[in-house]
Each structure stands twice: as C-alpha cells, then as structure tokens.
Design a protein around this motif. Sequence first.
Motif, mmCIF file in Angstrom:
data_model
loop_
_atom_site.group_PDB
_atom_site.id
_atom_site.type_symbol
_atom_site.label_atom_id
_atom_site.label_comp_id
_atom_site.label_asym_id
_atom_site.label_seq_id
_atom_site.Cartn_x
_atom_site.Cartn_y
_atom_site.Cartn_z
ATOM 1 N N GLN A 25 7.717 1.299 5.630
ATOM 2 C CA GLN A 25 6.324 1.430 5.209
ATOM 3 C C GLN A 25 6.016 0.603 3.957
ATOM 4 O O GLN A 25 4.865 0.308 3.692
ATOM 5 C CB GLN A 25 5.989 2.909 4.942
ATOM 6 C CG GLN A 25 6.030 3.787 6.169
ATOM 7 C CD GLN A 25 4.923 3.486 7.165
ATOM 8 O OE1 GLN A 25 3.850 3.040 6.807
ATOM 9 N NE2 GLN A 25 5.197 3.732 8.435
ATOM 10 N N ASP A 26 7.045 0.235 3.195
ATOM 11 C CA ASP A 26 6.784 -0.456 1.933
ATOM 12 C C ASP A 26 6.803 -1.988 2.038
ATOM 13 O O ASP A 26 6.756 -2.678 1.031
ATOM 14 C CB ASP A 26 7.766 0.006 0.858
ATOM 15 C CG ASP A 26 9.215 -0.251 1.233
ATOM 16 O OD1 ASP A 26 9.485 -0.639 2.391
ATOM 17 O OD2 ASP A 26 10.085 -0.060 0.371
ATOM 18 N N ILE A 34 0.857 -1.184 0.000
ATOM 19 C CA ILE A 34 0.000 0.000 0.000
ATOM 20 C C ILE A 34 0.892 1.232 0.000
ATOM 21 O O ILE A 34 1.757 1.379 0.854
ATOM 22 C CB ILE A 34 -0.924 0.006 1.237
ATOM 23 C CG1 ILE A 34 -1.756 -1.270 1.283
ATOM 24 C CG2 ILE A 34 -1.820 1.230 1.232
ATOM 25 C CD1 ILE A 34 -2.577 -1.441 2.551
ATOM 26 N N SER A 35 0.669 2.092 -0.981
ATOM 27 C CA SER A 35 1.484 3.294 -1.123
ATOM 28 C C SER A 35 0.571 4.514 -1.163
ATOM 29 O O SER A 35 -0.379 4.556 -1.942
ATOM 30 C CB SER A 35 2.293 3.200 -2.421
ATOM 31 O OG SER A 35 2.969 4.404 -2.665
ATOM 32 N N GLN A 36 0.863 5.473 -0.312
ATOM 33 C CA GLN A 36 0.051 6.685 -0.287
ATOM 34 C C GLN A 36 0.808 7.812 -0.978
ATOM 35 O O GLN A 36 1.947 8.102 -0.655
ATOM 36 C CB GLN A 36 -0.284 7.085 1.147
ATOM 37 C CG GLN A 36 -1.252 8.231 1.220
ATOM 38 C CD GLN A 36 -1.838 8.410 2.610
ATOM 39 O OE1 GLN A 36 -1.442 7.749 3.544
ATOM 40 N NE2 GLN A 36 -2.779 9.318 2.723
ATOM 41 N N LYS A 37 0.115 8.430 -1.958
ATOM 42 C CA LYS A 37 0.695 9.552 -2.693
ATOM 43 C C LYS A 37 -0.153 10.783 -2.412
ATOM 44 O O LYS A 37 -1.360 10.775 -2.638
ATOM 45 C CB LYS A 37 0.688 9.306 -4.197
ATOM 46 C CG LYS A 37 1.458 8.113 -4.651
ATOM 47 C CD LYS A 37 1.523 7.999 -6.150
ATOM 48 C CE LYS A 37 0.174 8.167 -6.801
ATOM 49 N NZ LYS A 37 0.165 7.928 -8.239
ATOM 50 N N ILE A 44 -2.470 0.564 -4.664
ATOM 51 C CA ILE A 44 -2.296 -0.786 -4.135
ATOM 52 C C ILE A 44 -1.633 -1.623 -5.220
ATOM 53 O O ILE A 44 -2.096 -1.672 -6.354
ATOM 54 C CB ILE A 44 -3.652 -1.434 -3.765
ATOM 55 C CG1 ILE A 44 -4.522 -0.503 -2.928
ATOM 56 C CG2 ILE A 44 -3.441 -2.783 -3.096
ATOM 57 C CD1 ILE A 44 -4.076 -0.297 -1.515
ATOM 58 N N PHE A 45 -0.527 -2.289 -4.847
ATOM 59 C CA PHE A 45 0.243 -3.106 -5.784
ATOM 60 C C PHE A 45 0.276 -4.552 -5.306
ATOM 61 O O PHE A 45 0.268 -4.823 -4.107
ATOM 62 C CB PHE A 45 1.684 -2.601 -5.880
ATOM 63 C CG PHE A 45 1.817 -1.206 -6.380
ATOM 64 C CD1 PHE A 45 1.905 -0.945 -7.740
ATOM 65 C CD2 PHE A 45 1.859 -0.137 -5.492
ATOM 66 C CE1 PHE A 45 2.028 0.346 -8.206
ATOM 67 C CE2 PHE A 45 1.983 1.166 -5.947
ATOM 68 C CZ PHE A 45 2.066 1.413 -7.316
ATOM 69 N N ASP A 46 0.339 -5.481 -6.250
ATOM 70 C CA ASP A 46 0.584 -6.879 -5.935
ATOM 71 C C ASP A 46 2.062 -6.980 -5.547
ATOM 72 O O ASP A 46 2.939 -6.566 -6.308
ATOM 73 C CB ASP A 46 0.282 -7.763 -7.146
ATOM 74 C CG ASP A 46 0.450 -9.237 -6.833
ATOM 75 O OD1 ASP A 46 1.596 -9.666 -6.568
ATOM 76 O OD2 ASP A 46 -0.563 -9.951 -6.863
#
Length: 150
Positions: free
Chosen positions: A108-109, A60-63, A70-72
Amino acid sequence: MALAKQSQNSRPIFPKSFLLLVGALLIASVTIVVFNTSPGTHFQDRLALGEAVQEREIVISQKGMGVIDIFDAQTGAKIAVFNDKKGGFVRGAMPALKRLRLVNDVPQDEPYRLVQWESGGLTLEDTAVKKRFYLNAFGKDNAASFASLL
C-alpha cells in the motif's frame, strides 16, 4: 441418391476469399490491440494528452477513520492532510485505490504519480499496479483536489 448429387453440386456457404479476409482482419485486430496496450507504450495517451507539464510522485497514507496524509515520495515531506471536512474526492477514492492494490497483492505504501498534461488533463498513475486514472473524467472540482497536490 438424389441427396448425394445435390451435396456434390452445392457451393460452400462462405467463399474461400471471404474466410481469408476475415482471418486477416482478425489477426490485424489482435496485433493492434497487443501493440497499443503493451506496458510503456501509451500511444493514444501521447496523442490525446501531449507531453507532461508537471508531475509528482506521492505516497498516500490513511490513518484512522477518514484522515489521510499525503507525502512527497522523493523528499518524504508532508504535502497535505485530509480529514473528514477536506479532500472529499481524495478520501472517497482511497477505498478503490487500496482495494486495487490488495487484489494485486502489492504494498500500500508504493507511490502514485500525479501528472498534469499539456492538454490540461490530469492523471493519477498507480506505479505498483501500472494503472492510469483520468481524473478529469470525475469533474473539474474533483480533479482540482488532486491537482492541488502538485
């Protein structure tokens, strides 16, 4: 003198057998808690949730303000983008998830693991902090926003 005789004849407040029983119960309780909560055991989860039916690791990445990608975690493919009009529960959960990692000083990643269980339960596991969140507890619609990522 009368006090000395009285204290010699008095009985203990708790009999020795009672104290031994309380001690044994205390040791048994601590043992059960330690073995039932050790990492990787999840005994109660297996009883309540059954086997995993479907699972996926996600990043989950917040920009910027409120936009979440959301990435696999395996392929790196983008699964979803949630802006201020979509994914309210996912976006709402982000501050708590980020804070948990910040407090535990982990990146966080790192991926999260979404698991659909044969019981119908849906969990989100923080792989970095080793915490599991039962998403069904937040309501059917909120759990569905995460279930769509499977």
